[in-house]
Write a protein that holds these residues in place. Structure first.
Motif, mmCIF file in Angstrom:
data_model
loop_
_atom_site.group_PDB
_atom_site.id
_atom_site.type_symbol
_atom_site.label_atom_id
_atom_site.label_comp_id
_atom_site.label_asym_id
_atom_site.label_seq_id
_atom_site.Cartn_x
_atom_site.Cartn_y
_atom_site.Cartn_z
ATOM 1 N N PRO A 1 -34.174 -13.724 -15.579
ATOM 2 C CA PRO A 1 -32.887 -13.340 -16.178
ATOM 3 C C PRO A 1 -32.605 -11.833 -16.152
ATOM 4 O O PRO A 1 -31.485 -11.412 -16.413
ATOM 5 C CB PRO A 1 -33.049 -13.801 -17.629
ATOM 6 C CG PRO A 1 -34.505 -13.637 -17.916
ATOM 7 C CD PRO A 1 -35.201 -13.969 -16.630
ATOM 8 N N ASP A 2 -33.606 -10.982 -15.816
ATOM 9 C CA ASP A 2 -33.440 -9.531 -15.971
ATOM 10 C C ASP A 2 -33.424 -8.766 -14.654
ATOM 11 O O ASP A 2 -33.408 -7.536 -14.668
ATOM 12 C CB ASP A 2 -34.561 -8.984 -16.873
ATOM 13 C CG ASP A 2 -34.527 -9.589 -18.260
ATOM 14 O OD1 ASP A 2 -33.432 -9.688 -18.828
ATOM 15 O OD2 ASP A 2 -35.594 -9.968 -18.775
ATOM 16 N N ARG A 3 -33.503 -9.484 -13.543
ATOM 17 C CA ARG A 3 -33.456 -8.864 -12.211
ATOM 18 C C ARG A 3 -34.517 -7.755 -12.065
ATOM 19 O O ARG A 3 -34.265 -6.689 -11.513
ATOM 20 C CB ARG A 3 -32.065 -8.308 -11.912
ATOM 21 C CG ARG A 3 -30.986 -9.385 -11.923
ATOM 22 C CD ARG A 3 -29.608 -8.801 -11.615
ATOM 23 N NE ARG A 3 -29.513 -8.296 -10.231
ATOM 24 C CZ ARG A 3 -29.217 -9.055 -9.177
ATOM 25 N NH1 ARG A 3 -28.996 -10.372 -9.337
ATOM 26 N NH2 ARG A 3 -29.135 -8.540 -7.979
ATOM 27 N N LEU A 4 -35.705 -8.052 -12.580
ATOM 28 C CA LEU A 4 -36.822 -7.125 -12.381
ATOM 29 C C LEU A 4 -37.279 -7.203 -10.929
ATOM 30 O O LEU A 4 -37.076 -8.213 -10.257
ATOM 31 C CB LEU A 4 -37.978 -7.476 -13.324
ATOM 32 C CG LEU A 4 -37.688 -7.452 -14.829
ATOM 33 C CD1 LEU A 4 -38.965 -7.774 -15.607
ATOM 34 C CD2 LEU A 4 -37.122 -6.117 -15.263
ATOM 35 N N ARG A 5 -37.951 -6.160 -10.472
ATOM 36 C CA ARG A 5 -38.412 -6.169 -9.085
ATOM 37 C C ARG A 5 -39.826 -5.605 -9.005
ATOM 38 O O ARG A 5 -40.246 -4.801 -9.827
ATOM 39 C CB ARG A 5 -37.477 -5.372 -8.191
ATOM 40 C CG ARG A 5 -37.395 -3.900 -8.518
ATOM 41 C CD ARG A 5 -36.352 -3.178 -7.650
ATOM 42 N NE ARG A 5 -36.607 -3.399 -6.243
ATOM 43 C CZ ARG A 5 -35.657 -3.704 -5.351
ATOM 44 N NH1 ARG A 5 -34.387 -3.826 -5.762
ATOM 45 N NH2 ARG A 5 -35.942 -3.877 -4.080
ATOM 46 N N GLY A 6 -40.554 -6.047 -7.973
ATOM 47 C CA GLY A 6 -41.890 -5.518 -7.706
ATOM 48 C C GLY A 6 -42.811 -5.619 -8.909
ATOM 49 O O GLY A 6 -42.900 -6.632 -9.594
ATOM 50 N N GLU A 7 -43.508 -4.504 -9.176
ATOM 51 C CA GLU A 7 -44.481 -4.490 -10.257
ATOM 52 C C GLU A 7 -43.846 -4.339 -11.632
ATOM 53 O O GLU A 7 -44.567 -4.284 -12.631
ATOM 54 C CB GLU A 7 -45.501 -3.376 -10.009
ATOM 55 C CG GLU A 7 -46.351 -3.630 -8.773
ATOM 56 C CD GLU A 7 -47.495 -2.648 -8.626
ATOM 57 O OE1 GLU A 7 -47.623 -1.766 -9.510
ATOM 58 O OE2 GLU A 7 -48.246 -2.750 -7.653
ATOM 59 N N GLU A 8 -42.513 -4.268 -11.689
ATOM 60 C CA GLU A 8 -41.851 -4.360 -12.994
ATOM 61 C C GLU A 8 -42.063 -5.747 -13.599
ATOM 62 O O GLU A 8 -42.049 -5.920 -14.820
ATOM 63 C CB GLU A 8 -40.350 -4.098 -12.848
ATOM 64 C CG GLU A 8 -39.990 -2.679 -12.437
ATOM 65 C CD GLU A 8 -38.490 -2.523 -12.225
ATOM 66 O OE1 GLU A 8 -37.788 -3.566 -12.212
ATOM 67 O OE2 GLU A 8 -38.018 -1.381 -12.082
ATOM 68 N N ILE A 9 -42.253 -6.722 -12.730
ATOM 69 C CA ILE A 9 -42.500 -8.096 -13.178
ATOM 70 C C ILE A 9 -43.955 -8.203 -13.592
ATOM 71 O O ILE A 9 -44.847 -7.779 -12.859
ATOM 72 C CB ILE A 9 -42.221 -9.102 -12.045
ATOM 73 C CG1 ILE A 9 -40.831 -8.872 -11.455
ATOM 74 C CG2 ILE A 9 -42.369 -10.533 -12.539
ATOM 75 C CD1 ILE A 9 -40.589 -9.635 -10.167
ATOM 76 N N PRO A 10 -44.254 -8.751 -14.779
ATOM 77 C CA PRO A 10 -45.658 -8.906 -15.184
ATOM 78 C C PRO A 10 -46.458 -9.670 -14.132
ATOM 79 O O PRO A 10 -45.960 -10.625 -13.526
ATOM 80 C CB PRO A 10 -45.562 -9.703 -16.491
ATOM 81 C CG PRO A 10 -44.195 -9.407 -17.023
ATOM 82 C CD PRO A 10 -43.318 -9.239 -15.821
ATOM 83 N N LEU A 11 -47.702 -9.241 -13.892
ATOM 84 C CA LEU A 11 -48.531 -9.861 -12.870
ATOM 85 C C LEU A 11 -48.673 -11.359 -13.105
ATOM 86 O O LEU A 11 -48.614 -12.162 -12.159
ATOM 87 C CB LEU A 11 -49.905 -9.189 -12.839
ATOM 88 C CG LEU A 11 -50.935 -9.784 -11.878
ATOM 89 C CD1 LEU A 11 -50.401 -9.784 -10.439
ATOM 90 C CD2 LEU A 11 -52.258 -9.022 -11.965
ATOM 91 N N ALA A 12 -48.879 -11.747 -14.363
ATOM 92 C CA ALA A 12 -49.030 -13.175 -14.664
ATOM 93 C C ALA A 12 -47.778 -13.954 -14.272
ATOM 94 O O ALA A 12 -47.866 -15.091 -13.782
ATOM 95 C CB ALA A 12 -49.333 -13.361 -16.153
ATOM 96 N N ALA A 13 -46.602 -13.367 -14.462
ATOM 97 C CA ALA A 13 -45.352 -14.031 -14.086
ATOM 98 C C ALA A 13 -45.233 -14.128 -12.570
ATOM 99 O O ALA A 13 -44.706 -15.120 -12.039
ATOM 100 C CB ALA A 13 -44.165 -13.267 -14.668
ATOM 101 N N ARG A 14 -45.726 -13.112 -11.851
ATOM 102 C CA ARG A 14 -45.694 -13.164 -10.382
ATOM 103 C C ARG A 14 -46.601 -14.278 -9.854
ATOM 104 O O ARG A 14 -46.257 -14.981 -8.898
ATOM 105 C CB ARG A 14 -46.139 -11.820 -9.812
ATOM 106 C CG ARG A 14 -45.078 -10.726 -9.889
ATOM 107 C CD ARG A 14 -45.602 -9.432 -9.334
ATOM 108 N NE ARG A 14 -46.141 -8.559 -10.381
ATOM 109 C CZ ARG A 14 -47.045 -7.617 -10.177
ATOM 110 N NH1 ARG A 14 -47.565 -7.441 -8.968
ATOM 111 N NH2 ARG A 14 -47.446 -6.863 -11.165
#
Length: 483
Positions: free
Chosen positions: A408-421
């Motif tokens: 929902p927040d349009r995060l990119r790359g390592e802005e996204i938590p590793l667990a979520a990736r």
């Protein structure tokens, strides 16, 4: 104001005393001498000698009384200053007689009082440090054993003791396991004591404190564990609260130390009680959270049961995600949180109406907003439980894309938590190989090709590489899911 009033009182008493002791007797003697001594026998030489004697005695008496009164006045001022909080002040001992002895005794009392206050202040600082460290431990994502070790180290520093160990009673009450220790040899850290056996077992059974020493050893040395034998001078304290023993804390004295002060023993007992309360609260919290998680998991299962196409999805995603994390050599605590988040990642779908959830064609006009909102819905369900708060970012961001085009927040790359990736890769793979009403099922090979194609765009490249390596090494992985 009171100080001057006290000095005035002493001065008045000095005038009265001097008058009573010297002036009045002198005047009376002069009167008697002049009135009753025969004029024949009285001559001016005698009168002069008598007057001189009276003057000398009076002057000597005056200065003697004056020195005593000055010493008392100075002692009064010093005592008033000390009573006002100036504990560095000392009374003057350069006087004669009993006043000097009184001043020395008073100075000794003041010195001991100052030392006691310094010790209390030091203890207060150490206790504040201890509480601060324990609070920091509680605030961080650490397990109870780490928190106990911080507590134990701080306690030993506070009391000047050397060795410590904390045993917790197993849920079935049959044995006590060492959960934290400081100063023990490596081979003793796996100690397990049966309930009722040895000193630790006896303390847990009877809920009473036990002290041992070389002169007062335990009555059954054959029943002692190697850990208990390594601490001949020790205190074993039950961690007891609400009429229930939670464990035992064993504290060993430092080398050469043959006793513990009453103050330190009281400190240890008080902190042992607080530790028992902490254990009780942790058990209650864990029980409540377990109940909540079980409830939420049951709801998640119920959500999957509403749609025959998603049954078993969360379980399979969890297995894939955990495999990726383990192969990435991530910490155990990270893997546990990822496992919990993966099981609950779609809990937000509880709020999606059936006509959208079971839709086999294009989404109705209101369908997209429900689909896009389910990660935030899951976050809101988990947020009320404090310890599950750390799972919220994983659940919220498991539909973000590596290129920033997700929701929902349009995060990119390592802005996204590793667990979520990691979860995104596992979730997408299972969705591709599973039968869904709105799309055809892909084979394992087709799903692997799609992951490779979207590597760096939708998915974290490293997570994809690790997962593809796992799938290539395990021919059955990803196939059993569609059987």
């Amino acid at each position: 104001m009171s100080r001057f009033s006290g000095e005035d009182t002493v001065a008045r008493k000095f005038v009265i005393a001097f008058s009573a002791m010297f002036i009045i007797p002198m005047l009376l003697s002069t009167y008697l001498f002049i009135e009753y001594v025969d004029a024949v026998r009285r001559d001016w030489l005698q009168l002069t000698l008598f007057s001189a004697s009276v003057a000398v005695l009076g002057t000597g008496g005056f200065f003697l009384c004056r020195s005593v009164v000055q010493a008392l006045l100075k002692a009064t001022r010093d005592a008033s200053a000390i009573a006002g909080g100036d504990l560095d002040r000392r009374m003057d001992t350069n006087v004669e007689g009993e006043i000097s002895e009184l001043a020395r005794n008073f100075n000794r009392i003041t010195g001991r009082l100052q030392q006691t206050i310094d010790n209390l202040q030091s203890s207060k600082t150490q206790i504040q440090t201890l509480l601060s460290q324990v609070c920091v431990s509680f605030g961080q994502n650490v397990d109870m054993s780490n928190m106990f070790e911080v507590f134990l180290r701080s306690l030993l520093t506070l009391t000047g003791l050397e060795v410590g160990a904390i045993f917790l009673l197993s849920p079935d009450g049959r044995e006590l396991s060492l959960c934290a220790s400081v100063g023990l040899k490596e081979e003793l850290r796996g100690t397990v004591v049966r309930q009722g056996k040895g000193i630790v077992g006896w303390v847990a059974t009877h809920g009473q404190l036990v002290t041992t020493s070389e002169s007062m050893p335990w009555g059954r040395p054959d029943m002692l564990t190697p850990l208990e034998k390594s601490m001949p001078w020790a205190i074993h304290i039950p961690l007891r609260t609400s009429e229930k023993t939670r464990g035992v804390m064993s504290i060993g004295l430092a080398a050469g130390q043959r006793e513990i002060t009453g103050e330190d023993l009281l400190t240890v007992q008080n902190l042992a009680t607080q530790m028992a309360v902490a254990v009780e609260n942790a058990e209650l919290k864990e029980s409540m959270e377990k109940t909540y998680v079980e409830t939420v998991s049951a709801l998640a299962t119920a959500v999957e049961a509403r749609d025959k196409y998603t049954r078993g999805h969360s379980k399979r995603v969890t297995e894939f995600a955990v495999e990726i994390a383990v192969r990435m050599d991530l910490p155990e605590a990270f893997v546990r949180d990822l496992e919990s988040a993966a099981l609950l990642h779609d809990i937000g779908k509880i709020g999606i109406p059936d006509h959208i959830l079971h839709n086999s064609g294009a989404l109705p006009p209101d369908g997209l907003q429900f689909v896009l909102a389910h990660p935030m819905g899951g976050e809101n369900i988990l947020k009320p439980v404090g310890s599950l708060g750390r799972l919220c970012p994983i659940v919220r961001h498991h539909h973000e894309r590596y290129d920033g085009e997700g929701y929902p927040d349009r995060l990119r790359g390592e802005e996204i938590p590793l667990a979520a990736r990691i979860l995104s890769v596992a979730d997408s793979f299972d969705a591709m190989i599973s039968d869904r009403a709105y799309k055809r099922t892909r084979t394992k090979e087709e799903a692997m090709e799609e992951l490779a194609r979207c590597r760096g765009a939708q998915f974290d490249p490293h997570c994809v590489d690790v997962f593809l390596s796992y799938l290539q090494e395990n021919s059955e992985a990803g196939i059993l899911c569609i059987s």
